[in-house]
Design a protein around this motif. Sequence first.
Motif, PDB file in Angstrom:
ATOM      1  N   ALA A   1      -2.847   9.974 -16.434  1.00 18.21           N
ATOM      2  CA  ALA A   1      -2.180  10.287 -16.038  1.00 18.21           C
ATOM      3  C   ALA A   1      -1.431  11.599 -16.645  1.00 18.21           C
ATOM      4  CB  ALA A   1      -1.700  10.259 -14.857  1.00 18.21           C
ATOM      5  N   ARG A   2      -0.865  12.916 -16.138  1.00 14.66           N
ATOM      6  CA  ARG A   2      -0.654  13.635 -17.083  1.00 14.66           C
ATOM      7  C   ARG A   2       0.974  13.486 -17.459  1.00 14.66           C
ATOM      8  NH1 ARG A   2       4.140  15.031 -13.936  1.00 14.66           N
ATOM      9  NH2 ARG A   2       3.263  14.285 -12.591  1.00 14.66           N
ATOM     10  N   PRO A   3       2.069  12.686 -17.273  1.00 11.75           N
ATOM     11  CA  PRO A   3       2.732  12.074 -18.207  1.00 11.75           C
ATOM     12  C   PRO A   3       2.722  11.459 -18.988  1.00 11.75           C
ATOM     13  CG  PRO A   3       3.741  11.659 -15.828  1.00 11.75           C
ATOM     14  CD  PRO A   3       1.721  11.540 -16.010  1.00 11.75           C
ATOM     15  N   ALA A   4       1.243  10.484 -19.004  1.00 13.47           N
ATOM     16  CA  ALA A   4       1.292   9.835 -19.991  1.00 13.47           C
ATOM     17  C   ALA A   4       0.121  10.137 -21.385  1.00 13.47           C
ATOM     18  CB  ALA A   4       0.511   8.978 -19.121  1.00 13.47           C
TER      19      ALA A   4
ATOM     20  N   ARG B   1      -1.178  -4.736 -22.522  1.00 18.81           N
ATOM     21  CA  ARG B   1       0.348  -4.094 -22.189  1.00 18.81           C
ATOM     22  C   ARG B   1      -1.412  -2.657 -21.248  1.00 18.81           C
ATOM     23  NH1 ARG B   1       4.357  -2.601 -25.529  1.00 18.81           N
ATOM     24  NH2 ARG B   1       4.602  -0.774 -24.471  1.00 18.81           N
TER      25      ARG B   1
ATOM     26  N   ALA C   1      -2.569  -0.931 -12.876  1.00 22.48           N
ATOM     27  CA  ALA C   1      -2.047  -0.790 -11.769  1.00 22.48           C
ATOM     28  C   ALA C   1      -2.256   0.737 -11.728  1.00 22.48           C
ATOM     29  CB  ALA C   1      -0.477  -0.829 -12.501  1.00 22.48           C
ATOM     30  N   VAL C   2      -3.379   1.523 -12.517  1.00 24.74           N
ATOM     31  CA  VAL C   2      -3.053   2.700 -12.285  1.00 24.74           C
ATOM     32  C   VAL C   2      -4.594   2.680 -11.003  1.00 24.74           C
ATOM     33  CG1 VAL C   2      -4.832   4.256 -12.682  1.00 24.74           C
ATOM     34  CG2 VAL C   2      -2.748   3.591 -13.925  1.00 24.74           C
TER      35      VAL C   2
ATOM     36  N   HIS D   1      -1.125  -1.320 -17.358  1.00 22.41           N
ATOM     37  CA  HIS D   1      -1.514  -0.491 -17.495  1.00 22.41           C
ATOM     38  C   HIS D   1      -2.417   0.095 -16.473  1.00 22.41           C
ATOM     39  CE1 HIS D   1      -0.346   3.961 -17.421  1.00 22.41           C
ATOM     40  NE2 HIS D   1      -1.181   4.452 -17.879  1.00 22.41           N
TER      41      HIS D   1
ATOM     42  N   GLU E   1       3.036   4.097 -19.037  1.00 22.70           N
ATOM     43  CA  GLU E   1       3.796   4.400 -17.576  1.00 22.70           C
ATOM     44  C   GLU E   1       3.924   3.488 -16.855  1.00 22.70           C
ATOM     45  OE1 GLU E   1       4.570   7.745 -16.145  1.00 22.70           O
ATOM     46  OE2 GLU E   1       4.814   7.951 -18.279  1.00 22.70           O
ATOM     47  N   TRP E   2       3.143   1.854 -16.476  1.00 23.90           N
ATOM     48  CA  TRP E   2       2.789   1.527 -15.799  1.00 23.90           C
ATOM     49  C   TRP E   2       4.600   0.602 -16.223  1.00 23.90           C
ATOM     50  CZ3 TRP E   2       3.351  -0.425 -10.954  1.00 23.90           C
ATOM     51  CH2 TRP E   2       3.711  -2.684 -11.158  1.00 23.90           C
TER      52      TRP E   2
ATOM     53  N   ARG F   1      -0.130   7.456 -28.173  1.00 19.10           N
ATOM     54  CA  ARG F   1       0.124   6.233 -28.620  1.00 19.10           C
ATOM     55  C   ARG F   1      -0.074   4.735 -28.826  1.00 19.10           C
ATOM     56  NH1 ARG F   1       5.013   6.315 -26.354  1.00 19.10           N
ATOM     57  NH2 ARG F   1       5.520   8.522 -26.866  1.00 19.10           N
TER      58      ARG F   1
ATOM     59  N   VAL G   1      -3.275   1.181  -7.695  1.00 17.73           N
ATOM     60  CA  VAL G   1      -1.997   2.538  -7.148  1.00 17.73           C
ATOM     61  C   VAL G   1      -3.197   3.130  -6.350  1.00 17.73           C
ATOM     62  CG1 VAL G   1      -1.304   4.557  -8.257  1.00 17.73           C
ATOM     63  CG2 VAL G   1      -0.015   2.227  -8.513  1.00 17.73           C
ATOM     64  N   TRP G   2      -4.502   3.683  -6.717  1.00 11.58           N
ATOM     65  CA  TRP G   2      -5.215   4.441  -6.239  1.00 11.58           C
ATOM     66  C   TRP G   2      -6.204   3.814  -5.550  1.00 11.58           C
ATOM     67  CZ3 TRP G   2      -5.008   9.806  -6.277  1.00 11.58           C
ATOM     68  CH2 TRP G   2      -4.383  10.216  -7.196  1.00 11.58           C
TER      69      TRP G   2
ATOM     70  N   GLY H   1       2.408   1.133  -3.479  1.00  7.51           N
ATOM     71  CA  GLY H   1       1.339   1.804  -4.306  1.00  7.51           C
ATOM     72  C   GLY H   1       0.960   3.555  -3.967  1.00  7.51           C
ATOM     73  N   VAL H   2       1.127   4.367  -2.801  1.00 13.82           N
ATOM     74  CA  VAL H   2       0.468   5.533  -2.569  1.00 13.82           C
ATOM     75  C   VAL H   2       1.910   6.136  -3.509  1.00 13.82           C
ATOM     76  CG1 VAL H   2       0.611   7.459  -1.125  1.00 13.82           C
ATOM     77  CG2 VAL H   2      -0.507   4.797  -0.786  1.00 13.82           C
TER      78      VAL H   2
ATOM     79  N   VAL I   1       1.055  -1.280   0.011  1.00 10.45           N
ATOM     80  CA  VAL I   1      -0.445  -0.002  -0.077  1.00 10.45           C
ATOM     81  C   VAL I   1       0.616   1.195  -0.121  1.00 10.45           C
ATOM     82  CG1 VAL I   1      -1.749   1.344   1.653  1.00 10.45           C
ATOM     83  CG2 VAL I   1      -2.153  -1.067   0.793  1.00 10.45           C
TER      84      VAL I   1
ATOM     85  N   ALA J   1       1.808   8.933 -24.434  1.00 10.04           N
ATOM     86  CA  ALA J   1       2.310   7.175 -24.535  1.00 10.04           C
ATOM     87  C   ALA J   1       0.565   6.513 -24.834  1.00 10.04           C
ATOM     88  CB  ALA J   1       2.215   6.395 -22.739  1.00 10.04           C
TER      89      ALA J   1
ATOM     90  N   SER K   1      -4.686   1.723  -3.177  1.00  8.99           N
ATOM     91  CA  SER K   1      -3.767   1.984  -1.742  1.00  8.99           C
ATOM     92  C   SER K   1      -4.568   3.336  -1.467  1.00  8.99           C
ATOM     93  CB  SER K   1      -2.881   1.695  -2.432  1.00  8.99           C
ATOM     94  OG  SER K   1      -2.285   1.823  -3.775  1.00  8.99           O
ATOM     95  N   VAL K   2      -3.789   4.533  -2.035  1.00  9.98           N
ATOM     96  CA  VAL K   2      -4.520   5.739  -2.321  1.00  9.98           C
ATOM     97  C   VAL K   2      -5.538   5.788  -1.089  1.00  9.98           C
ATOM     98  CG1 VAL K   2      -4.893   8.162  -2.509  1.00  9.98           C
ATOM     99  CG2 VAL K   2      -2.859   6.645  -3.663  1.00  9.98           C
TER     100      VAL K   2
END
Lengths: 344, 297
Positions: free
Chosen positions: B4-7, B22, B29-30, B26, A226-227, B13, B33-34, A113-114, A110, B10, B36-37
């Motif tokens: 997101a911003r930097p993506a 893939r 993962a997004v 991705h 990105e991942w 493409r 990851v969110w 991940g954050v 976690v 990508a 976990s937030v």
Amino acid sequence: MSETTVSARPRRGRVSSRAWGVASGLAAAATPLILLTILVVLAIFAWRSVVWNGLGFFTSTKWNLGNLYGGSLVVRHGIAAPQGAEYGMLVFVTGTLLSSAIAIVLAVPVGIGVAVALTSFSPRGLATVVSFFVELLAGVPSVVFGLWGFTVLVPWIGATVGPGMSKVLGFIPFFGGQAQTGLGLLASGIVLAVMIVPIITAVSRDALAKVPRELLEQGRALGLTEWEIVRDLSLPVARPAVIGAVILGLGRALGETMAVLMVSGSAVNSLPHNLYSPISTMASTIAAQLDSAMTDATGMAVHALAELAVVLFLITVLVNLLVKRIVRTLEQSPVLLWAERETE
Amino acid sequence: MIAARPAEGAAGRARTGISLGRRVRHRTAVVLVWLSVAIVLLPLAHMFAMVTSHAVRALSPKLFTTSTAGVAGGLENAIVGTIQLVVLATVAAVTLGVLGGIWVREFASPRAAFPVRLAADVLAGVPSIVIGYFGYVTMVTWLGWGFSLLAGALALAVIMLPYVLRATDLAIGRVSEELRDASTALGATQAATLRRVILRSALSGIVTGALLAVGIALGETAPLLYTAGWSNYWGLLPSFTHNPVGYLTYVVWTFINQPFAEAHALAYAAAFLLMILVLLLNVVVRRVIVRHTEEAR
């Protein structure tokens, strides 16, 4: 005022410099001196317990202050302790290690991940807001975590989570059995996890943010998602610091006192037999037992707690030295050296 | 919306060249990851909501103007005691920590600086209950101060010290060489450069470190249990030894175990005050940092 005109009076300037040097040198000496004093005082205090208990201290699961009210004394190696007294730290070491292990297992994915969300997957404004709240979580006093654990988490584990997990995952050793009140190993592990996530996140986030931009741009140029950039570039480069972050979190979990004391069930004389068993940690035991230890006229109970404190002290010092070593490895990480050369 | 911003490059493409697998990975993962937030922020939000909602029934002017009596009354004694402990501890820790940080960065050879930095880092990792125990055996019993303001404040100071020292050390390290050289070139002595140039530009870093340490001290319980004790009374001019002091964190941890609603309300109120203080400190720290980085630009 003399400093502005020092060029005209160099001697005075030199004296004042030296005064700063001496004063600050004395102050700087305080930190190592305090650390050394803590270790020496604890060692001296623990000595009677070391002699009286011998190796039994490390292998026994019994912690018993004995008959404090006028029973006969047991004398070993010329040192007296109350009749029936027994001091073993195994229960507390087990509780400490298991609760910290649960915390690490829950907090590491976690927390990382954050950190990844903050550095790679969020617009800057959102990242700032989330960072603020994560840092806020780091600042919440441990008694407040304890309060939340005791009034929210513990009843929830006792009534819902524990029985549920026991039913569904009961076939796995340690997962079965009665959840009882909810006070115990699982509650301690979860509260500790919530407490150490901010540490893991903050340190990992800083390490991920330091990964050279050029490297990531090159990844993007190759058409990675990105991942894939996070998985194959950022995380590997930041790995030593992330490991450092995890160990830093472990250090905090091992030494946490109040939150654990409020949700652990304060077990004595029995090892945990499942995830829901009451436990005690070394730190929580020192806090819980000092009151009654003070009533021991022979003082042996206080000495035994000192030995417990010494062991806890040494464990956390080792953990922190490990972090230093790993972070130094990061500073010498070849990828970063390469990046620095590239950017100069 | 999550790509997101930097993506953006990508993602553009992605429609042309990136395989479904893939792209799915991705996306997964997004989401994770969110997630976990959310997992991290949920307990924080719940904690705030719960503490606030329970504290409301105890929040009144009376809370600040009456002292604790048994397990009822107000928190005046605990609030004053907390302030006294933290102020005294801050004075001690900031004096030693800032001077120590100056020495490490400005006066010490690398070989001499190493043990001080190492000691600070190790001390920061020592569990606070160990420091509390140390304070008990040395100050409370050996020196005979008893449970007291001085014993509690010094135990807190030991916990704060490494943070202040390292923050000072790092803040001075960030002062640019050019600034130093300019000061020296103007003929300023080392002491004048230190006072007027280096400390001035390192100030916000030092203040941030000190505030962080204050936040830690405010929330500590373990080092105070056996050094400060607990008292229902307070004095404006406190006696430094032989009189125990009350403090807010003690109320949280003991009163919640009492079987009375009034005691519980006080425990929540104390927790609420602590959380508000920590929140305020965090906001102030942010402002200091923001202002500093703006000045630096």
